[in-house]
Design a protein around this motif. Sequence first.
Motif, PDB file in Angstrom:
ATOM      1  N   GLY A 121       0.810  -1.211   0.000  1.00  0.00           N
ATOM      2  CA  GLY A 121       0.000   0.000   0.000  1.00  0.00           C
ATOM      3  C   GLY A 121       0.841   1.258   0.000  1.00  0.00           C
ATOM      4  N   ALA A 129      -2.737   4.463   2.669  1.00  0.00           N
ATOM      5  CA  ALA A 129      -3.448   3.180   2.622  1.00  0.00           C
ATOM      6  C   ALA A 129      -2.844   2.196   3.619  1.00  0.00           C
ATOM      7  CB  ALA A 129      -3.406   2.601   1.215  1.00  0.00           C
ATOM      8  N   ALA A 159      -4.001   3.125   7.084  1.00  0.00           N
ATOM      9  CA  ALA A 159      -5.417   2.800   7.289  1.00  0.00           C
ATOM     10  C   ALA A 159      -5.610   1.299   7.488  1.00  0.00           C
ATOM     11  CB  ALA A 159      -6.245   3.297   6.108  1.00  0.00           C
ATOM     12  N   ILE A 160      -5.000   0.517   6.610  1.00  0.00           N
ATOM     13  CA  ILE A 160      -5.106  -0.945   6.717  1.00  0.00           C
ATOM     14  C   ILE A 160      -4.536  -1.422   8.048  1.00  0.00           C
ATOM     15  CG2 ILE A 160      -4.210  -3.128   5.778  1.00  0.00           C
ATOM     16  CD1 ILE A 160      -4.367  -1.694   2.989  1.00  0.00           C
TER      17      ILE A 160
END
Length: 116
Positions: A60, A64, A67-68
């Motif tokens: 990512g 991203a 967030a993941i």
Amino acid sequence: MFTPRTVLVVIIAGILGTTFNAIAVNIMAGEEVMPLITSLGRNLVAIIVALLLIPAFARGGNLAAWAIALITLTVIPSLLAKFVFGAAAPWQFVLTVNGIYAFVATLIYAVSYRKH
């Protein structure tokens, strides 16, 4: 992706995340902090879950990946706490202290992350 360096960083991130989680549990619920910090089971689960940081950051983008990582490192330990380990604390409490673990572990990993 999984190199000795990334695995070592994950181990450190998992243990430090668990340490801050234990401090939060102590502050919020008055539990003794040292048994939580030194619990082999808690640290192993934290390290195993923190292994997800490696593919998250490898695949990512920075936002991203964060967030993941924050979502998975909060939700997975919370589900384990409630459904496997039988935590009696309310969901909000469990999600909050595991969110602290997730933030600290992700921060440690992100600071040391090197894109190959």
